[in-house]
Design an enzyme around this catalytic site. Structure first.
Site, PDB file in Angstrom:
ATOM      1  N   VAL A  86     -17.389 -15.864 -26.820  1.00 11.67           N
ATOM      2  CA  VAL A  86     -18.594 -15.838 -25.991  1.00 11.67           C
ATOM      3  C   VAL A  86     -18.441 -16.813 -24.823  1.00 11.67           C
ATOM      4  O   VAL A  86     -18.235 -18.010 -25.009  1.00 11.67           O
ATOM      5  CB  VAL A  86     -19.845 -16.197 -26.817  1.00 11.67           C
ATOM      6  CG1 VAL A  86     -21.086 -16.170 -25.924  1.00 11.67           C
ATOM      7  CG2 VAL A  86     -20.008 -15.228 -27.982  1.00 11.67           C
ATOM      8  N   LYS A  87     -18.551 -16.279 -23.625  1.00 14.50           N
ATOM      9  CA  LYS A  87     -18.385 -17.068 -22.405  1.00 14.50           C
ATOM     10  C   LYS A  87     -19.747 -17.584 -21.948  1.00 14.50           C
ATOM     11  O   LYS A  87     -20.661 -16.803 -21.647  1.00 14.50           O
ATOM     12  CB  LYS A  87     -17.748 -16.170 -21.336  1.00 14.50           C
ATOM     13  CG  LYS A  87     -17.000 -16.877 -20.241  1.00 14.50           C
ATOM     14  CD  LYS A  87     -16.283 -15.819 -19.400  1.00 14.50           C
ATOM     15  CE  LYS A  87     -15.519 -16.431 -18.246  1.00 14.50           C
ATOM     16  NZ  LYS A  87     -14.926 -15.377 -17.399  1.00 14.50           N
TER      17      LYS A  87
END
Length: 217
Positions: A86-87
């Site tokens: 997850v960025k």
């Protein structure tokens, strides 16, 4: 050093994967839009398509900037595929969310990092990767490579496990300099990786070998 490709183009990802040196993919809403991928459902499907091509991590970016929104989007992204990282943007609510994801066992990539202080906070929160954007720093006459060196020193001082993902790579020399400094990962266009293949003496040598071979046959 791990090699990631920064794109949403499936053909380029396949080409990099076929080269045998690809370790992962980073992408973002701008890169998705460049490939004509719009709408939440289409974007989510595209992330899964990317995961089905590569063997390594795929960074998928949240759009929300509030804690609850980042958590909701991040959990949805993480549920898509085991390769998803997850960025999360480097903002106050993003750091809070990274700590939340860390406690939940969800891997993260802290993006839009432009200072060693930001990288320190991301590591303290437990980010899997931190993404300093060296090309964008170069664009404003600031030494992006020096930032990589500063982060490497700080992380080594305290044994942080967060990996330095050199982002906004523009060309092959960026790749080489980041490797010298000790970046754990680079992410850039396919051309920055393929550029490592090229040297005029290799071309000249191969041409001579082939010519000599033809003379004897």
């Amino acid at each position: 050093m791990k090699f990631f490709i920064d794109t949403a183009n499936l053909d380029q990802i396949r080409e990099a994967q076929d080269l045998g040196v690809l370790d992962g993919v980073t992408t973002n809403p701008s890169l998705m839009a460049k490939e004509g991928i719009t709408g939440r459902n289409n974007i989510l499907k595209h992330y899964v398509d990317i995961c089905n091509i590569v063997d390594g991590d795929v960074s998928a970016e949240v759009i929300a900037t509030d804690f609850d929104g980042i958590v909701k989007e991040g959990e949805q992204l993480a549920d898509l595929h085991e390769q998803i990282v997850v960025k999360v943007p480097m903002i106050k609510e993003g750091i809070k969310a990274i700590k939340y994801f860390t406690d939940k066992g969800i891997r993260t990539n802290c993006t839009l990092v432009f200072s060693a202080g930001q990288a320190l906070l991301a590591a303290k929160a437990g980010a899997t990767y931190v993404s300093p954007f060296i090309g964008r720093l170069d664009d404003i006459s600031t030494d992006g490579l020096n930032l990589i060196a500063e982060i490497r020193l700080i992380y080594d001082n305290y044994g942080f496990e967060t990996e330095i993902l050199a982002a906004s790579i523009r060309h092959t020399m960026h790749v080489l300099e980041c490797a010298k400094i000790g970046a754990d990962v680079m992410t850039g266009p396919l051309s920055s990786i393929e550029g490592l293949l090229k040297h005029p003496l290799t071309d000249i040598g191969l041409e001579k070998f082939l010519a000599d071979y033809k003379k004897g046959n």
